[in-house]
Write a protein that holds these residues in place. Sequence first.
Motif, PDB file in Angstrom:
ATOM      1  N   GLN A 156       0.800  -0.721   0.014  1.00 16.85           N
ATOM      2  CA  GLN A 156      -0.088   0.282   0.058  1.00 16.85           C
ATOM      3  C   GLN A 156       0.791   1.728   0.176  1.00 16.85           C
ATOM      4  N   ARG A 157       1.842   1.367   0.442  1.00 15.88           N
ATOM      5  CA  ARG A 157       2.861   2.566   0.513  1.00 15.88           C
ATOM      6  C   ARG A 157       3.032   2.882  -0.519  1.00 15.88           C
ATOM      7  N   ASN A 236      -5.474   2.225   6.180  1.00 13.54           N
ATOM      8  CA  ASN A 236      -4.964   1.336   7.328  1.00 13.54           C
ATOM      9  C   ASN A 236      -4.571   1.229   8.373  1.00 13.54           C
TER      10      ASN A 236
END
Length: 352
Positions: A156-157, A236
Amino acid sequence: MSDSRKVALVVGASGIVGRAALAHFAAAQDWQVLAAARRPPADSANVRALSLDLLDAEDCRCRLAEHPEITHVFFTAHLKAASAAEEVGPNLEMLRNLVDALEAEVPGFQHINLMHGQKWYGNHLGTYRTPAKEDDSRHMPPNFYYDQQDFIVARQRGANWTWSSLRPQAPLVFSLGSPMNQLLVLAIYGSICKELGLPLHFPGSRGCYEALYQITDPQLLARSMEWVATQPQCANQAYNITNGDLFRWKNLWPRLAQFFGVEPGEVQTLSLERQMADKGPLWERIVHRHGLAEHPIDKLVDWRWGDFIFNSAYDNVSSTVKLRRSGFHDCRDSEECYLEALEQLRRERIIP
Protein backbone atom coordinates in the motif's frame (compact mmCIF):
# COMPACT_ATOMS: atom_id res chain seq x y z
CA MET A 1 -28.26 4.65 -10.66
CA SER A 2 -25.80 7.19 -9.26
CA ASP A 3 -22.20 6.93 -10.40
CA SER A 4 -21.21 7.56 -6.76
CA ARG A 5 -22.73 4.29 -5.61
CA LYS A 6 -20.12 2.05 -4.00
CA VAL A 7 -19.42 -1.42 -5.41
CA ALA A 8 -18.42 -4.15 -2.95
CA LEU A 9 -16.57 -7.27 -4.01
CA VAL A 10 -17.00 -9.90 -1.29
CA VAL A 11 -14.26 -12.49 -1.75
CA GLY A 12 -14.95 -15.83 -0.10
CA ALA A 13 -18.67 -15.09 -0.23
CA SER A 14 -19.74 -18.64 0.66
CA GLY A 15 -17.78 -18.76 3.92
CA ILE A 16 -18.76 -17.92 7.47
CA VAL A 17 -17.89 -14.20 7.36
CA GLY A 18 -18.45 -13.80 3.62
CA ARG A 19 -22.03 -14.89 3.93
CA ALA A 20 -22.72 -12.29 6.63
CA ALA A 21 -21.04 -9.55 4.60
CA LEU A 22 -22.99 -10.51 1.51
CA ALA A 23 -26.32 -10.24 3.32
CA HIS A 24 -25.39 -6.86 4.76
CA PHE A 25 -24.23 -5.19 1.57
CA ALA A 26 -27.03 -6.71 -0.52
CA ALA A 27 -29.56 -5.06 1.79
CA ALA A 28 -27.85 -1.65 1.72
CA GLN A 29 -29.29 1.04 -0.52
CA ASP A 30 -25.98 2.62 -1.55
CA TRP A 31 -24.04 -0.51 -2.52
CA GLN A 32 -23.84 -2.82 -5.49
CA VAL A 33 -22.47 -6.25 -4.65
CA LEU A 34 -20.35 -8.85 -6.38
CA ALA A 35 -20.04 -12.26 -4.70
CA ALA A 36 -16.76 -13.98 -5.55
CA ALA A 37 -15.86 -17.57 -4.80
CA ARG A 38 -14.76 -20.69 -6.64
CA ARG A 39 -18.40 -21.75 -6.31
CA PRO A 40 -20.22 -18.45 -5.91
CA PRO A 41 -23.82 -18.20 -4.77
CA ALA A 42 -26.44 -17.77 -7.48
CA ASP A 43 -27.26 -14.31 -8.79
CA SER A 44 -30.07 -12.52 -6.97
CA ALA A 45 -31.81 -9.18 -7.31
CA ASN A 46 -29.01 -7.34 -5.48
CA VAL A 47 -26.01 -9.65 -5.94
CA ARG A 48 -24.04 -10.66 -9.02
CA ALA A 49 -21.99 -13.84 -8.84
CA LEU A 50 -18.36 -13.89 -9.89
CA SER A 51 -16.49 -17.15 -10.30
CA LEU A 52 -12.93 -16.45 -9.23
CA ASP A 53 -9.94 -18.74 -8.72
CA LEU A 54 -7.64 -16.80 -6.42
CA LEU A 55 -4.79 -19.25 -6.94
CA ASP A 56 -4.78 -18.48 -10.67
CA ALA A 57 -3.27 -15.04 -11.30
CA GLU A 58 -4.46 -14.90 -14.90
CA ASP A 59 -8.01 -15.86 -13.95
CA CYS A 60 -8.04 -13.06 -11.37
CA ARG A 61 -6.94 -10.49 -13.93
CA CYS A 62 -9.39 -11.65 -16.59
CA ARG A 63 -12.35 -11.77 -14.23
CA LEU A 64 -11.69 -8.45 -12.54
CA ALA A 65 -11.05 -6.72 -15.85
CA GLU A 66 -14.76 -7.29 -16.50
CA HIS A 67 -15.64 -5.25 -13.39
CA PRO A 68 -13.76 -1.95 -13.38
CA GLU A 69 -16.57 -0.50 -11.26
CA ILE A 70 -15.37 -2.22 -8.05
CA THR A 71 -14.52 0.28 -5.31
CA HIS A 72 -14.24 -1.79 -2.10
CA VAL A 73 -13.02 -5.34 -1.55
CA PHE A 74 -13.84 -7.49 1.48
CA PHE A 75 -11.36 -10.34 1.59
CA THR A 76 -12.77 -13.18 3.70
CA ALA A 77 -11.27 -16.14 1.82
CA HIS A 78 -9.30 -18.78 3.70
CA LEU A 79 -7.67 -21.92 2.37
CA LYS A 80 -7.24 -24.50 5.11
CA ALA A 81 -4.20 -26.78 5.07
CA ALA A 82 -2.84 -29.65 7.14
CA SER A 83 -0.62 -27.35 9.22
CA ALA A 84 -0.21 -23.67 10.02
CA ALA A 85 3.03 -23.61 8.03
CA GLU A 86 1.30 -25.04 4.96
CA GLU A 87 -1.43 -22.40 5.18
CA VAL A 88 0.98 -19.50 4.70
CA GLY A 89 1.89 -19.97 1.03
CA PRO A 90 -1.55 -20.39 -0.57
CA ASN A 91 -3.29 -17.79 1.62
CA LEU A 92 -0.64 -15.21 0.82
CA GLU A 93 -0.75 -16.13 -2.87
CA MET A 94 -4.51 -15.63 -3.01
CA LEU A 95 -4.21 -12.14 -1.60
CA ARG A 96 -1.26 -11.24 -3.82
CA ASN A 97 -3.02 -12.41 -6.98
CA LEU A 98 -6.11 -10.42 -6.06
CA VAL A 99 -4.22 -7.19 -5.33
CA ASP A 100 -2.16 -7.58 -8.51
CA ALA A 101 -5.38 -7.86 -10.50
CA LEU A 102 -7.07 -4.98 -8.71
CA GLU A 103 -4.17 -2.61 -9.32
CA ALA A 104 -3.86 -3.64 -12.95
CA GLU A 105 -7.51 -3.87 -13.99
CA VAL A 106 -9.72 -1.88 -11.59
CA PRO A 107 -9.04 1.86 -11.80
CA GLY A 108 -11.69 2.75 -9.19
CA PHE A 109 -10.31 0.45 -6.50
CA GLN A 110 -10.29 2.38 -3.20
CA HIS A 111 -10.02 0.00 -0.26
CA ILE A 112 -9.45 -3.62 0.76
CA ASN A 113 -10.55 -5.04 4.12
CA LEU A 114 -8.81 -8.19 5.38
CA MET A 115 -10.64 -10.59 7.68
CA HIS A 116 -8.31 -12.07 10.27
CA GLY A 117 -9.20 -13.19 13.79
CA GLN A 118 -8.14 -13.71 17.37
CA LYS A 119 -5.58 -16.30 16.31
CA TRP A 120 -3.52 -13.18 15.64
CA TYR A 121 -2.85 -13.18 19.40
CA GLY A 122 -2.16 -16.90 19.69
CA ASN A 123 -5.43 -17.89 21.35
CA HIS A 124 -5.16 -21.21 19.49
CA LEU A 125 -1.83 -21.93 21.18
CA GLY A 126 -2.77 -21.42 24.82
CA THR A 127 -2.91 -18.66 27.40
CA TYR A 128 -2.25 -15.22 25.93
CA ARG A 129 -2.21 -11.61 27.12
CA THR A 130 -5.71 -10.31 27.83
CA PRO A 131 -7.38 -8.10 27.00
CA ALA A 132 -5.62 -8.47 23.67
CA LYS A 133 -4.84 -5.17 21.94
CA GLU A 134 -4.06 -4.52 18.31
CA ASP A 135 -0.45 -3.53 18.94
CA ASP A 136 0.41 -6.54 21.10
CA SER A 137 3.53 -8.50 20.18
CA ARG A 138 3.09 -11.33 17.70
CA HIS A 139 3.39 -14.95 18.74
CA MET A 140 5.95 -17.33 17.25
CA PRO A 141 5.02 -17.89 13.57
CA PRO A 142 3.76 -19.47 11.38
CA ASN A 143 0.53 -17.53 11.15
CA PHE A 144 -0.66 -16.55 7.68
CA TYR A 145 -2.36 -13.47 9.10
CA TYR A 146 1.10 -11.98 9.68
CA ASP A 147 2.23 -12.68 6.13
CA GLN A 148 -0.92 -11.15 4.65
CA GLN A 149 -0.67 -8.10 6.89
CA ASP A 150 3.01 -7.52 6.09
CA PHE A 151 2.28 -7.88 2.39
CA ILE A 152 -0.64 -5.45 2.35
CA VAL A 153 1.22 -2.82 4.42
CA ALA A 154 4.23 -2.93 2.13
CA ARG A 155 2.12 -2.98 -1.04
CA GLN A 156 0.00 0.00 0.00
CA ARG A 157 2.90 2.39 0.53
CA GLY A 158 2.59 5.14 -2.07
CA ALA A 159 -0.65 3.70 -3.49
CA ASN A 160 -3.92 5.58 -3.93
CA TRP A 161 -5.92 2.87 -2.15
CA THR A 162 -6.07 1.98 1.55
CA TRP A 163 -6.53 -1.15 3.66
CA SER A 164 -8.07 -2.17 6.97
CA SER A 165 -8.27 -5.44 8.88
CA LEU A 166 -10.65 -6.85 11.48
CA ARG A 167 -9.99 -9.47 14.14
CA PRO A 168 -13.31 -10.96 15.30
CA GLN A 169 -13.83 -13.79 17.77
CA ALA A 170 -16.21 -16.64 16.87
CA PRO A 171 -18.71 -15.17 14.37
CA LEU A 172 -21.99 -17.04 14.89
CA VAL A 173 -23.40 -17.88 11.48
CA PHE A 174 -24.35 -21.01 9.55
CA SER A 175 -22.20 -21.75 6.55
CA LEU A 176 -22.28 -25.12 4.82
CA GLY A 177 -18.80 -26.38 4.10
CA SER A 178 -17.27 -24.43 7.00
CA PRO A 179 -17.35 -27.06 9.77
CA MET A 180 -14.87 -25.16 11.98
CA ASN A 181 -17.87 -23.38 13.45
CA GLN A 182 -18.63 -23.56 17.15
CA LEU A 183 -22.29 -22.64 16.63
CA LEU A 184 -22.85 -25.80 14.57
CA VAL A 185 -20.83 -27.92 17.01
CA LEU A 186 -23.12 -26.86 19.83
CA ALA A 187 -26.28 -27.05 17.70
CA ILE A 188 -25.66 -30.63 16.53
CA TYR A 189 -24.38 -31.78 19.93
CA GLY A 190 -27.45 -30.38 21.70
CA SER A 191 -29.83 -31.88 19.14
CA ILE A 192 -28.23 -35.31 19.57
CA CYS A 193 -28.49 -35.02 23.38
CA LYS A 194 -32.19 -34.24 22.97
CA GLU A 195 -32.67 -37.22 20.63
CA LEU A 196 -30.99 -39.60 23.08
CA GLY A 197 -32.79 -38.18 26.13
CA LEU A 198 -29.54 -37.05 27.72
CA PRO A 199 -28.76 -33.95 29.75
CA LEU A 200 -26.70 -31.29 28.03
CA HIS A 201 -23.43 -32.07 29.79
CA PHE A 202 -20.64 -29.60 29.13
CA PRO A 203 -18.21 -31.71 27.06
CA GLY A 204 -15.07 -29.69 27.74
CA SER A 205 -12.87 -28.84 30.70
CA ARG A 206 -13.97 -27.15 33.90
CA GLY A 207 -11.42 -24.42 33.23
CA CYS A 208 -13.15 -23.59 29.96
CA TYR A 209 -16.58 -23.83 31.62
CA GLU A 210 -15.58 -21.08 34.04
CA ALA A 211 -13.34 -18.92 31.84
CA LEU A 212 -14.36 -15.65 30.19
CA TYR A 213 -15.33 -15.90 26.54
CA GLN A 214 -16.49 -13.62 23.72
CA ILE A 215 -18.29 -14.00 20.39
CA THR A 216 -19.27 -11.79 17.47
CA ASP A 217 -22.73 -11.31 16.03
CA PRO A 218 -22.43 -11.65 12.22
CA GLN A 219 -24.61 -8.62 11.51
CA LEU A 220 -22.53 -6.51 13.87
CA LEU A 221 -19.38 -7.80 12.20
CA ALA A 222 -20.70 -6.89 8.76
CA ARG A 223 -21.57 -3.37 9.93
CA SER A 224 -18.06 -2.98 11.31
CA MET A 225 -16.64 -4.12 7.95
CA GLU A 226 -18.49 -1.32 6.21
CA TRP A 227 -17.42 1.16 8.87
CA VAL A 228 -13.67 0.54 8.75
CA ALA A 229 -13.72 0.35 4.94
CA THR A 230 -15.40 3.73 4.46
CA GLN A 231 -14.26 5.95 7.35
CA PRO A 232 -11.08 7.94 6.60
CA GLN A 233 -9.87 7.69 10.20
CA CYS A 234 -9.84 3.88 9.91
CA ALA A 235 -7.58 3.74 6.86
CA ASN A 236 -4.53 1.50 7.16
CA GLN A 237 -5.50 0.26 10.61
CA ALA A 238 -6.31 -3.09 12.28
CA TYR A 239 -9.19 -3.45 14.73
CA ASN A 240 -10.54 -6.03 17.15
CA ILE A 241 -14.28 -6.61 16.89
CA THR A 242 -16.56 -8.58 19.22
CA ASN A 243 -20.02 -8.05 20.68
CA GLY A 244 -18.40 -5.87 23.31
CA ASP A 245 -19.31 -8.01 26.32
CA LEU A 246 -18.11 -11.26 27.90
CA PHE A 247 -19.76 -14.41 29.21
CA ARG A 248 -18.93 -17.66 30.95
CA TRP A 249 -20.19 -20.97 29.61
CA LYS A 250 -21.32 -21.96 33.10
CA ASN A 251 -23.80 -19.07 33.08
CA LEU A 252 -25.01 -19.58 29.52
CA TRP A 253 -25.23 -23.39 29.70
CA PRO A 254 -28.62 -23.65 31.52
CA ARG A 255 -30.19 -21.35 28.90
CA LEU A 256 -28.77 -23.51 26.12
CA ALA A 257 -30.17 -26.64 27.75
CA GLN A 258 -33.57 -24.96 27.98
CA PHE A 259 -33.40 -24.18 24.26
CA PHE A 260 -32.87 -27.85 23.44
CA GLY A 261 -35.46 -28.98 25.97
CA VAL A 262 -33.08 -31.02 28.14
CA GLU A 263 -31.55 -30.82 31.60
CA PRO A 264 -28.35 -28.73 31.89
CA GLY A 265 -26.12 -31.54 33.09
CA GLU A 266 -22.63 -31.19 34.56
CA VAL A 267 -19.09 -30.78 33.33
CA GLN A 268 -18.35 -34.15 31.70
CA THR A 269 -15.06 -33.86 29.85
CA LEU A 270 -14.96 -36.11 26.81
CA SER A 271 -13.64 -36.21 23.26
CA LEU A 272 -16.38 -35.12 20.89
CA GLU A 273 -14.29 -36.46 18.03
CA ARG A 274 -14.43 -39.96 19.50
CA GLN A 275 -17.93 -39.87 20.99
CA MET A 276 -19.55 -38.50 17.85
CA ALA A 277 -17.67 -40.68 15.37
CA ASP A 278 -20.60 -43.11 15.02
CA LYS A 279 -23.45 -40.55 15.08
CA GLY A 280 -23.86 -40.16 11.29
CA PRO A 281 -26.75 -42.68 11.01
CA LEU A 282 -28.42 -41.18 14.08
CA TRP A 283 -28.23 -37.71 12.52
CA GLU A 284 -29.76 -39.05 9.30
CA ARG A 285 -32.73 -40.37 11.29
CA ILE A 286 -33.15 -36.99 13.01
CA VAL A 287 -33.04 -35.23 9.64
CA HIS A 288 -35.66 -37.49 8.07
CA ARG A 289 -38.05 -37.51 11.01
CA HIS A 290 -38.03 -33.73 11.42
CA GLY A 291 -37.86 -32.84 7.73
CA LEU A 292 -34.56 -31.02 8.05
CA ALA A 293 -32.25 -29.90 5.26
CA GLU A 294 -30.33 -32.99 4.21
CA HIS A 295 -26.75 -32.16 5.10
CA PRO A 296 -24.42 -35.00 6.18
CA ILE A 297 -23.12 -34.48 9.68
CA ASP A 298 -19.49 -34.33 8.55
CA LYS A 299 -20.35 -31.41 6.25
CA LEU A 300 -21.87 -29.51 9.14
CA VAL A 301 -19.44 -29.98 11.97
CA ASP A 302 -15.80 -30.70 12.78
CA TRP A 303 -15.84 -32.32 16.22
CA ARG A 304 -12.10 -31.74 16.63
CA TRP A 305 -12.85 -28.03 16.49
CA GLY A 306 -15.42 -28.53 19.24
CA ASP A 307 -12.82 -30.29 21.37
CA PHE A 308 -10.51 -27.33 20.93
CA ILE A 309 -13.18 -24.72 21.73
CA PHE A 310 -14.51 -26.45 24.83
CA ASN A 311 -11.09 -27.26 26.26
CA SER A 312 -9.56 -23.79 26.01
CA ALA A 313 -9.24 -23.38 29.75
CA TYR A 314 -8.23 -19.72 29.72
CA ASP A 315 -9.86 -16.35 29.16
CA ASN A 316 -10.54 -15.26 25.56
CA VAL A 317 -10.77 -11.49 25.86
CA SER A 318 -9.86 -8.72 23.41
CA SER A 319 -10.15 -4.97 23.75
CA THR A 320 -12.48 -3.14 21.37
CA VAL A 321 -11.52 0.31 22.65
CA LYS A 322 -9.65 1.22 19.46
CA LEU A 323 -12.69 0.54 17.28
CA ARG A 324 -14.97 2.47 19.65
CA ARG A 325 -12.62 5.44 19.53
CA SER A 326 -12.94 5.40 15.75
CA GLY A 327 -16.68 6.04 16.16
CA PHE A 328 -18.15 2.52 15.88
CA HIS A 329 -20.23 1.82 19.01
CA ASP A 330 -22.51 -1.11 18.09
CA CYS A 331 -22.72 -3.90 20.66
CA ARG A 332 -24.76 -7.02 21.41
CA ASP A 333 -25.70 -9.16 24.40
CA SER A 334 -23.76 -12.35 23.69
CA GLU A 335 -26.04 -14.77 25.52
CA GLU A 336 -29.03 -13.44 23.60
CA CYS A 337 -26.96 -13.55 20.41
CA TYR A 338 -26.21 -17.24 20.93
CA LEU A 339 -29.85 -18.14 21.49
CA GLU A 340 -30.96 -16.10 18.47
CA ALA A 341 -28.36 -17.82 16.29
CA LEU A 342 -29.63 -21.24 17.37
CA GLU A 343 -33.20 -20.17 16.71
CA GLN A 344 -32.14 -19.10 13.21
CA LEU A 345 -30.74 -22.60 12.59
CA ARG A 346 -34.10 -23.96 13.66
CA ARG A 347 -35.96 -21.66 11.28
CA GLU A 348 -33.65 -22.69 8.45
CA ARG A 349 -34.37 -26.36 9.21
CA ILE A 350 -30.76 -27.15 10.05
CA ILE A 351 -31.69 -28.49 13.51
CA PRO A 352 -35.06 -29.67 14.91
